[in-house]
Write an enzyme that holds these catalytic residues in place. Structure first.
Site, short mmCIF file in Angstrom:
data_model
loop_
_atom_site.label_atom_id
_atom_site.label_comp_id
_atom_site.label_asym_id
_atom_site.label_seq_id
_atom_site.Cartn_x
_atom_site.Cartn_y
_atom_site.Cartn_z
N GLU A 1 0.72 -1.32 0.08
CA GLU A 1 -0.10 -0.03 0.10
C GLU A 1 1.07 1.32 0.02
OE1 GLU A 1 -2.01 -0.28 3.73
OE2 GLU A 1 -2.79 -2.25 3.02
N LYS B 1 2.14 4.53 1.61
CA LYS B 1 2.33 5.18 3.00
C LYS B 1 2.00 6.75 2.89
CE LYS B 1 5.35 5.16 6.95
NZ LYS B 1 4.95 6.45 7.35
N ASP C 1 1.18 10.49 3.83
CA ASP C 1 1.89 11.29 5.05
C ASP C 1 1.05 12.25 5.24
OD1 ASP C 1 3.87 12.18 6.44
OD2 ASP C 1 5.06 13.24 4.77
N LYS D 1 10.63 3.58 3.01
CA LYS D 1 10.74 5.02 2.80
C LYS D 1 11.37 5.36 1.31
CE LYS D 1 10.07 7.55 6.36
NZ LYS D 1 9.04 8.54 6.91
N CYS E 1 27.00 39.08 17.04
CA CYS E 1 25.71 38.97 17.08
C CYS E 1 25.03 39.69 16.06
CB CYS E 1 25.33 38.77 18.40
SG CYS E 1 23.56 38.71 18.37
N CYS F 1 25.72 33.91 21.53
CA CYS F 1 26.00 35.46 21.86
C CYS F 1 25.86 35.67 23.40
CB CYS F 1 24.79 36.11 21.34
SG CYS F 1 24.72 37.93 21.81
S1 IVH Z 1 -0.46 0.36 8.82
C1 IVH Z 1 0.14 -1.46 13.13
N1 IVH Z 1 -0.54 1.44 6.57
O1 IVH Z 1 2.40 5.37 8.98
C2 IVH Z 1 0.24 -1.08 11.94
N2 IVH Z 1 0.13 2.85 8.33
O2 IVH Z 1 5.00 4.48 10.63
C3 IVH Z 1 -0.46 0.48 11.75
N3 IVH Z 1 0.45 5.38 7.25
O3 IVH Z 1 1.15 5.29 12.08
C4 IVH Z 1 -0.29 1.25 10.46
N4 IVH Z 1 -0.17 4.94 5.19
O4 IVH Z 1 0.05 7.04 10.38
C5 IVH Z 1 -0.31 1.70 7.62
N5 IVH Z 1 -1.11 2.02 4.46
C6 IVH Z 1 -0.86 2.42 5.59
C7 IVH Z 1 -0.22 3.57 6.25
C8 IVH Z 1 0.17 3.87 7.27
C9 IVH Z 1 0.35 5.76 6.37
C10 IVH Z 1 0.92 5.97 8.56
C11 IVH Z 1 0.17 5.46 9.81
C12 IVH Z 1 1.12 5.06 10.88
C13 IVH Z 1 2.51 5.37 10.34
C14 IVH Z 1 3.57 4.18 10.66
#
Ligand code: IVH
Length: 666
Positions: free
Chosen positions: A111, A113, A115, A310, A404, A422
């Site tokens: 999926e 991620k 932000d 990431k 300064c 300073c």
């Molecule tokens: S799963 C126990 N899926 O990333 C598993 N998190 O670093 C819970 N996030 O706190 C997280 N997209 O705020 C999951 N597709 C996704 C996500 C996601 C963004 C965020 C979320 C989480 C953080 C984890």
């Protein structure tokens, strides 16, 4: 009036009683909602009648870390985060770990991620009943009213197969176009801009006025389902069903059978993410089967069945136009690079941090250089390198300023530190303003006044330090440009309320170097009156657990300055708390005296922070890591395996929260 007083006192008594039933006896007599309602009523009355303020009111206990105007709600399931990885190598390590540990076939779901800011949506009988922020992972802010305004979050789920209790975890985001529009409006109003859509989304979610929230066009994605009876044992299937119920599940979700397919997904989205209307900072890789997820379990912080990959931060090349210098409240002078504006992951970058003299030397920077900028996790982007091949004429070499920039004093640099200071702390305006800004922050005195107002009042000569806030007059404020009676009244009320802020936060507010929130709390407990702290020697200070020489020196230096003593005295005359509250004092015991306790895992009855406070309150030491000196480990769910192993090896006793609460209540 007397009637109001009685009403306030009755509420306080009830709340104390319920606190006790809940926390000590673990036998709540009323629902959380009812408790929250009583508390809200008390807070409202106390705000309206500040003359009845009482530092022992149960209202001061309502977490200082969390915005006052929202009720705190405990999460039924803790909100964990994910382990981050940065390379395909680490992803394949994860994959192989899972494979070895399961020793059977498994499927992966990839999926995006997103932000933004995480949210827990609770649906009961298909109706949205609560929305809670992540908070500290154990409990968060109830932001239901605000979340109800987000249009792609259904208030009622469609279909008949919806479980009777359902928690959907997801992310709240501000799309790029809404973000740009919001910042344009703010620029026009001369309001501070949001650094990125993530900050804008979380800031918006904490607004008091849900009408404003509604106007900001937030969005949501949901990515995980929790509950006692879920429709299927597949994450992917459950999310697909959730989509059918009306929840926004990303169409980028994909099932993968092999590691190669996972890599394809990573590579595809690393390119394509640039075209999305919202920010993504990576990919989340999850094991699909819930049975397998349960078998893999959790470490103390993360699930073992998922990781985040990431993306590399995006880079841009631009020109260094000049370097300016900023002075912080401690007098530390930091260089800032002014850049030719350049677009970097969706926002325009004009400034970048240069950290310190050594960093500047390492880069061998010259004005006019082509530099690479990157956005890390921080708000301010950083310069990561110079494109030396692009130099055709060498501009002036960037050297650290000797004076300064604000007051002209000659800067000092300690030999073993990279930072320039300073030394003119009493007369250098940005240091003075910075100290006042620190004094009013939420974790300190929590006075609602922004940096612009502080600057305005300072420039007009109305305040020259934080203690002057307490002698501000309504008539002087109300006539300020763009002010009015309401703003003046609000500020004065907020200042008045700060007089009941507990001693430990007042201590933090003083801004003694190295005395942050936690150290202030430790000092307040060890020296429950300011006089005791003022006369404490370095030896007495370092005798306190986790107070080292550097902090001790700083504290004694602070209280040996006549200026500081005068400042504290003026604050005391203004009515601030300089004694640990009666309640905290009365509750102090030495039941845990001489014991060092390590906290590990997640808890059901109290937050980790509350347990920390309890340990201190009963004379114990709280330490972060297990060693020979550890007497007990207070262990919750999912205690870290490394800690457990070490504990067993050293023969340290592991106790659960019930046992701990019994220890301190006997
Ligand atoms: S799963 C126990 N899926 O990333 C598993 N998190 O670093 C819970 N996030 O706190 C997280 N997209 O705020 C999951 N597709 C996704 C996500 C996601 C963004 C965020 C979320 C989480 C953080 C984890």
């Amino acid at each position: 009036m007397d009637q109001i007083r009685q009403q306030i006192e009755a509420l306080r008594e009830q709340l104390h009683e319920h606190n006790y039933n809940y926390y000590v006896l673990s036998q709540p007599q009323i629902s959380d909602q009812e408790f929250d309602r009583l508390m809200a009523e008390l807070i409202r009355l106390e705000a309206q009648y500040p003359e009845y303020a009482d530092p022992n009111s149960p209202s001061v206990r309502v977490g200082s870390d969390i915005n006052k105007s929202f009720n705190q709600v405990a999460h039924r399931y803790p909100m964990l985060s994910l382990q981050n990885t940065y390379s395909e190598g680490e992803v394949s390590e994860f994959y192989n770990r899972v494979k070895k540990s399961l020793n059977e076939d498994f499927e992966i779901v990839c999926e995006l991620k997103y932000d933004g800011t995480s949210i827990s949506l609770i649906y009961e009988e298909g109706k949205l009943t609560r929305a809670v922020t992540r908070g500290d992972g154990q409990k968060g802010d109830d932001v239901t009213d605000n979340v109800r305004t987000i249009r792609n979050i259904p208030l009622i789920l469609r279909g008949t197969e919806v479980p009777s209790y359902l928690e959907m975890r997801g992310e709240i985001l501000m799309p790029w176009n809404s973000f740009d529009e919001l910042n344009r409006e703010r620029a026009a109003q001369e309001e501070p801009l949001f650094a990125n859509p993530r900050n804008a989304a979380s800031g918006t979610l904490k607004l008091q006025d849900s009408r404003v929230v509604a106007s900001r066009r937030l969005q949501s994605f949901v990515y995980y389902m929790l509950g006692e009876s879920l429709p299927t044992e597949s994450h992917y299937e459950n999310m697909t069903l959730a989509r059918g119920w009306g929840l926004n599940v990303s169409s980028a979700m994909q099932r993968c059978q092999t590691l190669e397919e996972v890599f394809d997904y990573l590579r595809f989205w690393d390119r394509e993410r640039r075209h999305l209307p919202v920010t993504t900072d990576g990919v989340v890789i999850k094991v699909d089967s819930l049975v397998q997820q349960r078998n893999l379990g959790y470490t103390s912080k993360f699930p073992r069945w998922a990781i985040a990959y990431k993306f590399n931060p995006e880079q841009a090349e631009t020109t260094l136009e000049s370097v300016s210098w900023q002075v912080g409240r401690t007098g530390a002078v930091t260089p800032v690079a002014n850049l030719e504006p350049v677009l970097l992951s969706g926002t325009t970058v004009k400034r970048a941090s240069l950290y310190n003299e050594d960093a500047i030397h390492a880069l061998d920077l010259h004005i006019g250089d082509k530099v690479y900028v990157e956005k890390g996790g921080e708000i301010i982007p950083k310069i990561t390198g110079v494109d030396k091949d692009a130099r055709f004429m060498l501009g002036d070499k960037v050297t650290f300023t000797r004076n300064c920039p604000a007051c002209g004093s000659l800067l000092t640099r300690n030999e073993d530190e990279a930072v320039h200071y300073c030394p003119n702390s009493a007369g250098c305006p940005p240091q003075i303003k910075g100290r006042i800004e620190h004094f009013v922050t939420r974790k300190a005195m929590d006075i609602t006044i922004g940096p612009e107002t502080i600057s305005l009042l300072y420039d007009k000569g109305m305040i020259s330090d934080a203690a002057d806030l307490y002698s501000l007059q309504f008539n002087d404020l109300a006539v300020l440009e763009r002010w009015g009676e309401t703003s003046a009244r609000n500020l004065l009320q907020s200042i008045e309320q700060s007089k009941s802020v507990p001693y430990e936060r007042v201590l933090h507010a003083l801004g003694i170097r190295y005395v942050g929130e936690t150290v202030a709390r430790k000092l307040a407990h060890a020296f429950p009156h300011i006089e005791m702290l003022m006369s404490a020697t370095v030896e007495e200070l370092t005798a306190v657990e986790e107070i080292g020489g550097r902090i001790a020196q700083s504290v004694t230096a602070y209280f040996s300055s006549a200026d500081s003593l005068l400042f504290v005295d003026r604050l005391r005359k203004a009515g601030l708390q300089f004694t640990l509250s009666e309640e905290t004092l009365a509750d102090r015991t030495d039941k845990l005296s001489g014991l060092t306790i390590v906290i590990s895992g997640t808890f059901a009855l109290h937050s980790r922070d509350e347990y920390k406070k309890m340990i201190l309150q009963h004379g114990g030491n709280n330490s972060g890591s297990v060693s020979k000196k550890t007497d007990y480990i207070l262990a919750g769910e999912n205690m870290g395996p490394a800690k457990l192993e070490k504990a067993t090896k050293l023969g340290v006793k592991v106790i659960d929260e019930q046992t701990f609460l019994e220890m301190i209540s006997l």
